[in-house]
Structure formats: structure tokens, C-alpha cells
Design a protein around this motif. Structure first.
Motif, PDB file in Angstrom:
ATOM      1  N   VAL A  29      13.881   9.436  -8.093  1.00 30.92           N
ATOM      2  CA  VAL A  29      13.658   8.187  -7.373  1.00 30.92           C
ATOM      3  C   VAL A  29      14.667   7.161  -7.849  1.00 30.92           C
ATOM      4  CG1 VAL A  29      11.981   6.413  -6.776  1.00 30.92           C
ATOM      5  CG2 VAL A  29      11.232   8.737  -7.282  1.00 30.92           C
ATOM      6  N   PRO A  30      15.831   7.093  -7.177  1.00 29.67           N
ATOM      7  CA  PRO A  30      16.963   6.344  -7.707  1.00 29.67           C
ATOM      8  C   PRO A  30      16.705   4.842  -7.885  1.00 29.67           C
ATOM      9  CG  PRO A  30      17.380   7.057  -5.446  1.00 29.67           C
ATOM     10  CD  PRO A  30      16.141   7.750  -5.908  1.00 29.67           C
ATOM     11  N   PHE A  31      16.031   4.218  -6.954  1.00 31.48           N
ATOM     12  CA  PHE A  31      15.967   2.755  -6.994  1.00 31.48           C
ATOM     13  C   PHE A  31      14.589   2.243  -7.376  1.00 31.48           C
ATOM     14  CE2 PHE A  31      19.219   3.867  -3.918  1.00 31.48           C
ATOM     15  CZ  PHE A  31      20.293   3.206  -4.469  1.00 31.48           C
ATOM     16  N   PHE A  32      13.653   3.146  -7.505  1.00 30.60           N
ATOM     17  CA  PHE A  32      12.273   2.707  -7.540  1.00 30.60           C
ATOM     18  C   PHE A  32      11.937   1.863  -8.758  1.00 30.60           C
ATOM     19  CE2 PHE A  32       7.642   3.520  -8.101  1.00 30.60           C
ATOM     20  CZ  PHE A  32       7.247   2.740  -7.033  1.00 30.60           C
ATOM     21  N   GLU A  33      12.437   2.283  -9.919  1.00 31.52           N
ATOM     22  CA  GLU A  33      12.006   1.634 -11.155  1.00 31.52           C
ATOM     23  C   GLU A  33      12.273   0.133 -11.149  1.00 31.52           C
ATOM     24  OE1 GLU A  33      10.167   3.194 -13.168  1.00 31.52           O
ATOM     25  OE2 GLU A  33      10.472   5.141 -12.209  1.00 31.52           O
ATOM     26  N   SER A  34      13.427  -0.267 -10.623  1.00 30.09           N
ATOM     27  CA  SER A  34      13.780  -1.678 -10.672  1.00 30.09           C
ATOM     28  C   SER A  34      13.075  -2.499  -9.596  1.00 30.09           C
ATOM     29  CB  SER A  34      15.297  -1.835 -10.524  1.00 30.09           C
ATOM     30  OG  SER A  34      15.712  -1.223  -9.335  1.00 30.09           O
ATOM     31  N   ASN A  35      12.461  -1.844  -8.625  1.00 33.03           N
ATOM     32  CA  ASN A  35      11.887  -2.579  -7.509  1.00 33.03           C
ATOM     33  C   ASN A  35      10.428  -2.251  -7.251  1.00 33.03           C
ATOM     34  OD1 ASN A  35      14.243  -3.989  -6.323  1.00 33.03           O
ATOM     35  ND2 ASN A  35      15.022  -1.894  -6.290  1.00 33.03           N
ATOM     36  N   ALA A  36       9.728  -1.853  -8.264  1.00 34.87           N
ATOM     37  CA  ALA A  36       8.351  -1.445  -8.041  1.00 34.87           C
ATOM     38  C   ALA A  36       7.585  -2.558  -7.333  1.00 34.87           C
ATOM     39  CB  ALA A  36       7.689  -1.137  -9.377  1.00 34.87           C
ATOM     40  N   ALA A  37       6.847  -2.197  -6.329  1.00 36.30           N
ATOM     41  CA  ALA A  37       6.216  -3.201  -5.466  1.00 36.30           C
ATOM     42  C   ALA A  37       5.125  -3.974  -6.205  1.00 36.30           C
ATOM     43  CB  ALA A  37       5.597  -2.506  -4.260  1.00 36.30           C
TER      44      ALA A  37
ATOM     45  N   ASP B 121       0.817  -1.216   0.000  1.00 38.92           N
ATOM     46  CA  ASP B 121       0.000   0.000   0.000  1.00 38.92           C
ATOM     47  C   ASP B 121       0.853   1.269   0.000  1.00 38.92           C
ATOM     48  OD1 ASP B 121      -2.165  -1.599   0.009  1.00 38.92           O
ATOM     49  OD2 ASP B 121      -2.638  -1.353   2.153  1.00 38.92           O
ATOM     50  N   VAL B 122       2.008   1.194   0.674  1.00 40.13           N
ATOM     51  CA  VAL B 122       2.824   2.404   0.816  1.00 40.13           C
ATOM     52  C   VAL B 122       3.641   2.682  -0.434  1.00 40.13           C
ATOM     53  CG1 VAL B 122       4.782   3.404   2.073  1.00 40.13           C
ATOM     54  CG2 VAL B 122       2.912   2.302   3.327  1.00 40.13           C
ATOM     55  N   LEU B 123       4.171   1.606  -1.051  1.00 42.94           N
ATOM     56  CA  LEU B 123       5.091   1.807  -2.166  1.00 42.94           C
ATOM     57  C   LEU B 123       4.358   2.052  -3.481  1.00 42.94           C
ATOM     58  CD1 LEU B 123       8.084  -0.648  -1.638  1.00 42.94           C
ATOM     59  CD2 LEU B 123       7.960   1.799  -1.219  1.00 42.94           C
ATOM     60  N   THR B 124       3.519   3.054  -3.534  1.00 37.89           N
ATOM     61  CA  THR B 124       2.923   3.434  -4.805  1.00 37.89           C
ATOM     62  C   THR B 124       3.766   4.540  -5.423  1.00 37.89           C
ATOM     63  OG1 THR B 124       1.588   5.176  -3.849  1.00 37.89           O
ATOM     64  CG2 THR B 124       0.620   2.972  -3.879  1.00 37.89           C
ATOM     65  N   LYS B 125       3.659   4.660  -6.736  1.00 36.60           N
ATOM     66  CA  LYS B 125       4.438   5.671  -7.430  1.00 36.60           C
ATOM     67  C   LYS B 125       4.115   7.061  -6.880  1.00 36.60           C
ATOM     68  CE  LYS B 125       6.554   5.258 -11.813  1.00 36.60           C
ATOM     69  NZ  LYS B 125       6.544   4.378 -12.974  1.00 36.60           N
ATOM     70  N   HIS B 126       2.853   7.267  -6.630  1.00 36.93           N
ATOM     71  CA  HIS B 126       2.424   8.558  -6.123  1.00 36.93           C
ATOM     72  C   HIS B 126       3.094   8.890  -4.791  1.00 36.93           C
ATOM     73  CE1 HIS B 126      -0.207  11.907  -5.121  1.00 36.93           C
ATOM     74  NE2 HIS B 126      -0.409  11.341  -3.942  1.00 36.93           N
ATOM     75  N   ASN B 127       3.060   7.933  -3.843  1.00 41.39           N
ATOM     76  CA  ASN B 127       3.670   8.158  -2.534  1.00 41.39           C
ATOM     77  C   ASN B 127       5.172   8.406  -2.626  1.00 41.39           C
ATOM     78  OD1 ASN B 127       1.332   7.936  -1.106  1.00 41.39           O
ATOM     79  ND2 ASN B 127       1.576   5.744  -0.654  1.00 41.39           N
ATOM     80  N   ILE B 128       5.818   7.566  -3.432  1.00 39.70           N
ATOM     81  CA  ILE B 128       7.276   7.671  -3.562  1.00 39.70           C
ATOM     82  C   ILE B 128       7.658   9.023  -4.130  1.00 39.70           C
ATOM     83  CG2 ILE B 128       9.291   6.728  -4.736  1.00 39.70           C
ATOM     84  CD1 ILE B 128       8.466   4.844  -2.705  1.00 39.70           C
ATOM     85  N   GLN B 129       6.904   9.448  -5.142  1.00 39.43           N
ATOM     86  CA  GLN B 129       7.222  10.743  -5.742  1.00 39.43           C
ATOM     87  C   GLN B 129       6.998  11.875  -4.758  1.00 39.43           C
ATOM     88  OE1 GLN B 129       5.226  10.754  -9.495  1.00 39.43           O
ATOM     89  NE2 GLN B 129       7.077  10.115 -10.570  1.00 39.43           N
ATOM     90  N   GLN B 130       5.978  11.719  -3.956  1.00 42.35           N
ATOM     91  CA  GLN B 130       5.702  12.749  -2.957  1.00 42.35           C
ATOM     92  C   GLN B 130       6.824  12.848  -1.934  1.00 42.35           C
ATOM     93  OE1 GLN B 130       1.715  12.174  -1.340  1.00 42.35           O
ATOM     94  NE2 GLN B 130       1.971  14.125  -0.283  1.00 42.35           N
ATOM     95  N   ALA B 131       7.389  11.672  -1.563  1.00 44.38           N
ATOM     96  CA  ALA B 131       8.445  11.673  -0.561  1.00 44.38           C
ATOM     97  C   ALA B 131       9.797  12.063  -1.147  1.00 44.38           C
ATOM     98  CB  ALA B 131       8.549  10.293   0.096  1.00 44.38           C
TER      99      ALA B 131
END
Lengths: 247, 282
Positions: free
Chosen positions: A239-247, A224-234
Motif C-alpha cells: 500500500v504505497p501511499f496509505f500510511e501517510s494519508n490514513a483517513a 468508511d471505505v478507507l479502512t486498513k482492512h479494505n485497503i489491504q484487501q484491494a
């Protein structure tokens, strides 16, 4: 340990010299789950952990566990500071440091009991460094140092474990051992709260996440927390690592 | 040998000096280990300089000068903490400001007092171990025993506090109280050493033996024991040098202690500069 023993963080805020480091964080941390505190550098992750334990003075809010403030129940909490916060040139051996976990249970004016010594020996065995018992702490690698502090925390027989960046600068083997033990603790009903510094592969170890950037962005289960929207907000656009590890 | 070592002890003042030398060597080295591991060597200097006005004021108003010195020493640590928690001034700058001001006040008061009376307060600046009185020996003995008993009883708590103060707080220990307790121990130790090494050189007895031991062993209690042994040998040797060659006792003691440090620095099996470079060339 039932659900009533979940930690309730209520409008917690911290100011350093009139500047808000953390404002208005309200969330809950559940027992039996491995919870990560994540966010960019300077997001106030360590500050949140310290404020929860009363190690820095909150400017607002409180943390309740059961029916009392958590900071009145510190004897039930094991805290592991960042490795960089410790003076590793201190004249002590691995054994000296692990036994320090028993200070509160031992009490004033008393010597460490046989039980304490056995717990310390077991803890060293569990983190896989029983052979380093007599080693001065100045001669340990980063991973070994982290395991010493994990062993110290295990001897405390705590119900809540708070770890500040336990994976910073350690080897893969130590990382696996640390996560194994943290999972075991969560599975046996402990509350385990870990400040975690990046969004790499290791993040999949966490059941729940608290996402911060000086205020609470989101909390709940990892998915629930690791959404693109949340990550971008934080993290902003970067977002260095996000693309390879999208939940 | 007999003439050099035993004969002087037939004089009663030499027996008192010897006992004082042993006590000061032990208590300074033991307490000094806490200063060293906390990187607070300058604090020892700050407290020792700060006792001076307390000493002189106590003399003026006619109370025990050691009590005055102790109060001023503890008071200085309170002022230092107050300045650095209530402003942006860092702790080391706060120490520098406070101890130099206290010391200046002490010297000023001392000069005024010495104009009117013949009392020689200079002993307290540089120490004169050969002139300790019976009551001063008893003072030193009582303080030494008290300080050592407290350290033994609170050993594990003080160790956690000096190793990881935040961790100690997280374990629920009363860290402010432990910190204040340490300050009191340090002030007491300095007061006990006033007559033998004096306020200016007592820092050497606090730091040098412990630092020497630190180069040789790697556990806190071992550091204290080895440090105390080095402290005792240094102060006895310094005392004899003072007696035979009519040297000032404080500087003689400190120079001997420094000699031991130099030996360990060069020759320590694990950390010696010479031993390390030898093992590298092999």
C-alpha cells in the motif's frame, strides 16, 4: 434532483475475451456527492465507468437512473475520456473541441447556436483558458488538454459527470481548478463520478469512494471505505501511499 | 501560354477531362482528410483495390460498372470489419488479407474477360482521364455533389466521431452508422475517381493533398479546403502533362501532388523540415 435520481449499479460485470475484468459490482452513486472510483492498476476502474455508460458491453447486470437504464439517457451524461485515449495531433483548435460538447443539444443538420457559443466561451472562462481559444490542441500542455475536456463537458449541461483519470499527469494548478469545479458541480446537485489513480493527498477531495479490485471491495463515504482492512484487501500487502494519508 | 493551356480545351474531350480533374481533385482531398485523421490511410487502399472484381462482374452481367465497383468497395469494408471483430486478427492485417484477395479476384476475372472481348479494363487500373465519356463526367459530378453535401450536413458529427469515437458514443451518437456512412463516402469517392487516376493510384489523391494541407493549417475544415485546392491544381496540371507529353494521366497527377507535398514538407512555415532547421540555427 432528489435522492430518487441516485445511480443504481446492479450486479454489473464485464468480460474481455472470456476473462472477467469486473464481476458482480452492486453499489449506488449519490447525486450531490463527489464520488471517486479507486483501486490498483487493472482493477477495472475505467471498465466500470465505461460499462455503466454502455461504452463497453456488460456481460451481466444493469445501471438504473431514475426509472430507466442509464445508457438510454446518455444525453444527460458528460463523459471525459482518459487523455491518452485522444489523438492530440487532430487538426482542431481548443474552440472546435469545446463546441463538440454542444453536438447533442444542437441536433442533426443544425449549426451551433449563439447560446452554444456563449456556453462554450463561459466554460473556457471557468476553467481559466479563455486566452487559448484559437490554439491548436496539439500545442497544449497536459493540464491545458484536461481543462479543454472539462470545458467541453461543462457545455453539455449534463446532470451526471463521468471523468476517467482526469488528474493523471497534470500540474497542481489544473488539479486545483478541476477539483474546484467538481465540488461546485456536486454542491449544485450533480452526480460526479471520477476514476482516480492513487491514494495520495488528492483523495481527501472525495466525499464517497468506490473501492475495486475486479470486484467491489467497499463503497460509501470516504471515511468508511478507507479502512486498513479494505485497503489491504484491494491492494494486497503493498500500500504505497496509505500510511501517510490514513483517513 | 495560350497554345499550351487554352487551345487543348477546344477539343470537347479535353473539356470533359478538365471538369473531371477538378471534381476528382476536390472530392478525393476532402474525403481523404477523414482517412488521414483516423489513421486509416490503408483503408483507402483496401477499398480501392477491392472495387476491381465488382467492376468486372458488373461488366460481365451487364449492369452499370460503377454500381458494381461501389458495391464491391462497401462489401470489402464489411468483410474487413467482420474478420477483425470475430477473431484476434488486427484491423490492418484484415485489410491486407481482404484487399489483396479482392484485387487478385479482380485481375483474374479481368484476364478471363479480356480473352473474349476487346474491352480495355486496364484504364481502371491506372486511369485515363483523357478518355472519360459524357456519362462518366455526369457520374463523377453527381457523386462529388452528393458526397460534399453529406459532409457539410454531418460535419460536426463526423468531426466528433473521427476525433473521439468513444466520446461520440458517450454523447449518444450512432457511431456504427457514422462509421458505415464514412465507408460509403470513401467507396463513392473511389468510384468517382476510377477513370482519372485508377484503383492503384487513387490512394495518393485521397491522402497526399490532405497530408500536404495538414502541414500548412490546423483545423479540419481548413485542411479540407486547402487540400481540395491542392488536389484540383494537381489533377489539372497532371492532365495537361498527360496531354502534351503523352504520359499516363494517373501517374502524372499523382507525381504533381507529391511535388506539392514535398514543397510543404520542406518549406511549411510551421512544420517544414528546412524552415524548422533554419529557425533553429538563427
Amino acid at each position: 434532483m432528489n435522492s430518487a435520481s441516485s445511480l443504481a449499479v446492479d450486479h454489473l460485470g464485464v468480460q474481455y475475451r472470456m476473462v472477467n475484468a469486473l464481476s458482480n459490482v452492486t453499489c449506488s452513486v449519490n447525486a450531490g456527492r463527489l464520488t471517486g472510483i479507486i483501486g490498483p492498476n487493472g482493477a477495472g476502474k475505467s471498465t466500470l465507468l465505461k460499462a455503466m455508460l454502455g461504452l463497453v458491453l456488460p456481460s451481466s447486470g444493469q445501471v438504473i437512473w431514475g426509472d430507466k437504464p442509464l445508457k438510454q439517457q446518455l444525453d444527460r451524461v458528460a463523459y471525459i475520456p482518459q487523455r491518452s485515449q485522444i489523438d492530440w495531433t487532430y487538426p482542431a483548435t481548443v474552440w472546435d473541441v469545446v463546441l463538440m460538447g454542444r453536438i447533442r443539444k444542437t441536433g442533426w443538420l443544425k449549426r451551433y447556436s449563439t447560446v452554444s457559443r456563449r456556453l462554450a466561451a463561459d466554460a473556457l472562462e471557468r476553467v481559466g483558458i479563455a486566452n487559448l481559444r484559437h490554439r491548436p490542441i496539439g500545442q497544449l500542455s497536459g493540464g491545458q488538454q484536461q481543462r479543454v475536456f472539462l470545458a467541453k463537458a461543462l457545455t453539455e449541461e449534463a446532470e451526471i459527470f463521468c471523468l476517467d483519470e482526469p488528474l493523471a499527469g497534470i500540474d497542481k494548478k489544473t488539479e486545483a481548478i478541476v477539483f474546484n469545479i467538481l465540488h461546485e458541480l456536486a454542491d449544485t446537485g450533480h452526480t460526479v463520478l471520477v476514476v482516480h489513480h492513487d491514494l495520495g493527498q488528492a483523495i481527501t477531495n472525495f466525499d464517497d469512494l468506490i473501492l475495486l479490485n475486479q470486484e467491489l471491495i467497499a463503497y460509501g463515504s470516504r471515511e468508511d471505505v478507507l479502512t486498513k482492512h479494505n485497503i489491504q484487501q484491494a491492494f494486497g500487502g503493498h500500500v504505497p501511499f496509505f500510511e501517510s494519508n490514513a483517513a | 501560354m495560350y497554345d499550351l493551356l487554352i487551345e487543348p480545351l477546344q477539343a470537347e474531350f479535353m473539356q470533359r477531362s478538365l471538369l473531371t480533374a477538378v471534381l476528382v481533385g476536390i472530392v478525393c482531398a476532402t474525403v481523404g482528410c477523414y482517412l488521414m485523421v483516423q489513421r486509416l490511410a490503408l483503408l483507402g487502399d483496401a477499398i480501392s483495390h477491392s472495387v476491381l472484381p465488382g467492376l468486372v462482374i458488373a461488366y460481365i452481367i451487364g449492369i452499370d460498372i460503377f454500381l458494381g465497383a461501389f458495391i464491391a468497395g462497401v462489401f470489402s469494408t464489411v468483410v474487413i470489419a467482420w474478420i477483425h471483430t470475430h477473431s484476434q486478427i488486427k484491423e490492418d492485417a484484415a485489410m491486407g488479407i481482404v484487399f489483396s484477395a479482392f484485387f487478385a479476384l479482380g485481375i483474374t476475372l479481368m484476364t478471363i474477360v479480356q480473352k473474349e472481348t476487346k474491352i480495355d479494363l486496364n484504364h481502371f487500373l491506372f486511369g485515363n482521364i483523357l478518355s472519360v465519356t459524357q456519362s462518366e463526367v455526369i457520374n463523377t459530378l453527381v457523386i462529388t455533389v452528393l458526397v460534399l453535401v453529406v459532409i457539410v450536413l454531418l460535419f460536426k458529427e463526423l468531426m466528433l466521431y473521427t476525433f473521439d469515437p468513444v466520446g461520440a458514443q458517450a454523447a449518444g451518437l450512432p457511431t456504427n452508422l457514422l462509421n458505415f456512412g464514412l465507408m460509403v463516402l470513401i467507396a463513392l469517392t473511389i468510384v468517382a475517381s476510377l477513370k482519372s487516376v485508377g484503383v492503384i493510384l487513387v490512394l495518393a489523391m485521397l491522402i497526399t493533398p490532405g497530408a500536404t494541407a495538414y502541414l500548412l493549417v490546423y483545423r479540419l475544415h481548413m485542411m479540407m479546403i486547402v487540400g481540395a485546392a491542392i488536389g484540383v491544381i494537381s489533377s489539372i496540371t497532371g492532365m495537361y502533362l498527360s496531354f502534351h507529353f503523352n504520359l499516363p494521366s494517373g501517374p502524372a497527377i499523382v507525381l504533381v501532388a507529391f511535388g506539392f507535398f514535398l514543397l510543404a514538407f520542406l518549406l511549411s512555415p510551421t512544420q517544414g523540415v528546412l524552415t524548422q532547421s533554419l529557425s533553429k540555427t538563427e
